[in-house]
Write a protein that holds these residues in place. Structure first.
Motif, short mmCIF file in Angstrom:
data_model
loop_
_atom_site.label_atom_id
_atom_site.label_comp_id
_atom_site.label_asym_id
_atom_site.label_seq_id
_atom_site.Cartn_x
_atom_site.Cartn_y
_atom_site.Cartn_z
N ALA A 193 46.07 51.81 51.08
CA ALA A 193 44.99 52.36 51.90
C ALA A 193 43.62 51.83 51.47
O ALA A 193 42.63 52.07 52.15
CB ALA A 193 45.00 53.88 51.85
N SER A 194 43.58 51.12 50.37
CA SER A 194 42.31 50.65 49.85
C SER A 194 42.48 49.24 49.29
O SER A 194 43.57 48.85 48.89
CB SER A 194 41.86 51.60 48.73
OG SER A 194 40.85 51.02 47.95
N SER A 195 41.38 48.51 49.21
CA SER A 195 41.43 47.19 48.61
C SER A 195 40.95 47.23 47.16
O SER A 195 40.77 46.19 46.53
CB SER A 195 40.59 46.21 49.42
OG SER A 195 39.24 46.64 49.43
N GLU A 196 40.74 48.43 46.62
CA GLU A 196 40.26 48.57 45.24
C GLU A 196 41.29 48.14 44.22
O GLU A 196 40.94 47.75 43.12
CB GLU A 196 39.84 50.02 44.96
CG GLU A 196 38.57 50.41 45.63
CD GLU A 196 38.08 51.77 45.18
OE1 GLU A 196 38.85 52.51 44.52
OE2 GLU A 196 36.91 52.08 45.46
N ARG A 197 42.58 48.23 44.55
CA ARG A 197 43.64 47.84 43.63
C ARG A 197 44.38 46.66 44.24
O ARG A 197 44.91 46.74 45.33
CB ARG A 197 44.61 49.01 43.43
CG ARG A 197 45.77 48.64 42.53
CD ARG A 197 46.72 49.80 42.37
NE ARG A 197 46.01 50.87 41.69
CZ ARG A 197 46.58 51.96 41.25
NH1 ARG A 197 47.86 52.16 41.42
NH2 ARG A 197 45.88 52.90 40.63
N ARG A 198 44.42 45.56 43.48
CA ARG A 198 45.09 44.36 43.97
C ARG A 198 45.93 43.76 42.85
O ARG A 198 45.40 43.39 41.80
CB ARG A 198 44.05 43.35 44.45
CG ARG A 198 44.64 42.10 45.02
CD ARG A 198 45.17 42.35 46.39
NE ARG A 198 45.77 41.11 46.88
CZ ARG A 198 46.70 41.06 47.79
NH1 ARG A 198 47.13 42.15 48.34
NH2 ARG A 198 47.20 39.91 48.16
N ILE A 199 47.24 43.69 43.07
CA ILE A 199 48.13 43.06 42.11
C ILE A 199 48.28 41.61 42.53
O ILE A 199 48.72 41.32 43.64
CB ILE A 199 49.50 43.77 42.07
CG1 ILE A 199 49.33 45.23 41.69
CG2 ILE A 199 50.45 43.06 41.10
CD1 ILE A 199 50.58 46.07 41.88
N SER A 236 48.96 41.21 36.53
CA SER A 236 47.51 41.01 36.49
C SER A 236 46.96 41.18 37.89
O SER A 236 47.67 41.02 38.88
CB SER A 236 47.17 39.63 35.93
OG SER A 236 47.67 38.63 36.78
N GLY A 237 45.70 41.55 37.92
CA GLY A 237 45.04 41.77 39.19
C GLY A 237 43.67 42.36 38.97
O GLY A 237 43.02 42.09 37.96
N SER A 238 43.25 43.20 39.91
CA SER A 238 41.94 43.82 39.79
C SER A 238 42.01 45.27 40.25
O SER A 238 42.84 45.63 41.09
CB SER A 238 40.90 43.06 40.61
OG SER A 238 41.26 43.05 41.97
N TYR A 239 41.12 46.07 39.66
CA TYR A 239 41.01 47.47 40.04
C TYR A 239 39.53 47.81 40.04
O TYR A 239 38.84 47.64 39.03
CB TYR A 239 41.78 48.38 39.08
CG TYR A 239 41.69 49.84 39.45
CD1 TYR A 239 42.29 50.31 40.62
CD2 TYR A 239 40.99 50.73 38.67
CE1 TYR A 239 42.21 51.65 40.98
CE2 TYR A 239 40.91 52.08 39.01
CZ TYR A 239 41.51 52.52 40.16
OH TYR A 239 41.42 53.84 40.52
N GLN A 240 39.03 48.24 41.19
CA GLN A 240 37.62 48.57 41.38
C GLN A 240 36.72 47.44 40.89
O GLN A 240 35.72 47.65 40.22
CB GLN A 240 37.28 49.88 40.67
CG GLN A 240 38.03 51.07 41.24
CD GLN A 240 37.73 52.37 40.52
OE1 GLN A 240 37.33 52.38 39.37
NE2 GLN A 240 37.93 53.47 41.22
N GLY A 241 37.11 46.20 41.22
CA GLY A 241 36.30 45.04 40.89
C GLY A 241 36.48 44.51 39.47
O GLY A 241 35.90 43.48 39.12
N GLN A 242 37.24 45.17 38.66
CA GLN A 242 37.45 44.75 37.28
C GLN A 242 38.80 44.04 37.14
O GLN A 242 39.81 44.54 37.63
CB GLN A 242 37.42 45.96 36.32
CG GLN A 242 36.13 46.72 36.33
CD GLN A 242 34.99 45.90 35.75
OE1 GLN A 242 35.12 45.26 34.72
NE2 GLN A 242 33.86 45.91 36.45
N ARG A 243 38.80 42.87 36.48
CA ARG A 243 40.05 42.16 36.21
C ARG A 243 40.85 42.94 35.17
O ARG A 243 40.30 43.50 34.24
CB ARG A 243 39.76 40.76 35.66
CG ARG A 243 39.00 39.87 36.58
CD ARG A 243 39.80 39.24 37.69
NE ARG A 243 41.01 38.60 37.18
CZ ARG A 243 42.15 38.57 37.86
NH1 ARG A 243 42.24 39.12 39.03
NH2 ARG A 243 43.20 37.97 37.37
N ALA A 244 42.16 42.93 35.36
CA ALA A 244 43.02 43.65 34.41
C ALA A 244 44.35 42.92 34.27
O ALA A 244 44.86 42.35 35.23
CB ALA A 244 43.26 45.08 34.90
#
Length: 140
Positions: free
Chosen positions: A71-77, A103-111
């Motif tokens: 539902a959101s683009s804040e979390r991207r694997i 790996s991916g991003s969450y709320q604009g932060q790489r993780a």
């Protein structure tokens, strides 16, 4: 009589091996589905009552995870690889354990995360479904 017992045993062992191969394949397909955002596959594999205990100890329902993911683009694997997969079958239930590197991003932060996972499957209506999952963080 002995030939019948041996035949039954061989059939049982063969069925167990086939089920284990299927479950390992489902785990790899699930990892791809998270990256490819294949909601239909994920929704079909996770049982309606599925819940996950995540690395922080929070318990998330299927609905919560699907909403957070789709539902959101804040979390991207962006990538997910699993290995060290082990399968234990108990009749129409199975426990699958392994390691995930994602790996991916969450709320604009790489993780990047590495975790140990446990998925509990049941064989229901002719297919394997995950009813519960758990993930524990590992040092990167």
């Amino acid at each position: 009589m002995t030939a019948i017992v041996i035949s039954a045993w061989l059939a049982f062992v063969g069925a167990q091996a086939d089920a284990a191969t299927t479950l390992v394949d489902l785990e790899h397909r699930l990892a791809r589905a998270w990256v490819e955002r294949d909601r239909a596959f994920i929704d079909a594999l996770l049982a309606p009552e599925w819940a996950v205990t995540d690395a922080s100890g929070a318990v998330l329902t299927k609905q919560m995870v699907l909403e957070q993911t789709f539902a959101s683009s804040e979390r991207r694997i962006e990538s997910m690889v699993i290995d060290d997969v082990k399968v234990r079958i108990f009749g129409e239930a199975a426990v699958v354990t392994g390691r995930t590197r994602a790996s991916g991003s969450y709320q604009g932060q790489r993780a990047t995360v590495t975790l140990r996972f446990t998925d509990v499957f049941v064989f229901r209506n002719g297919k394997w479904m995950i009813v519960a999952s758990h993930g524990s963080s590992l040092a990167p």
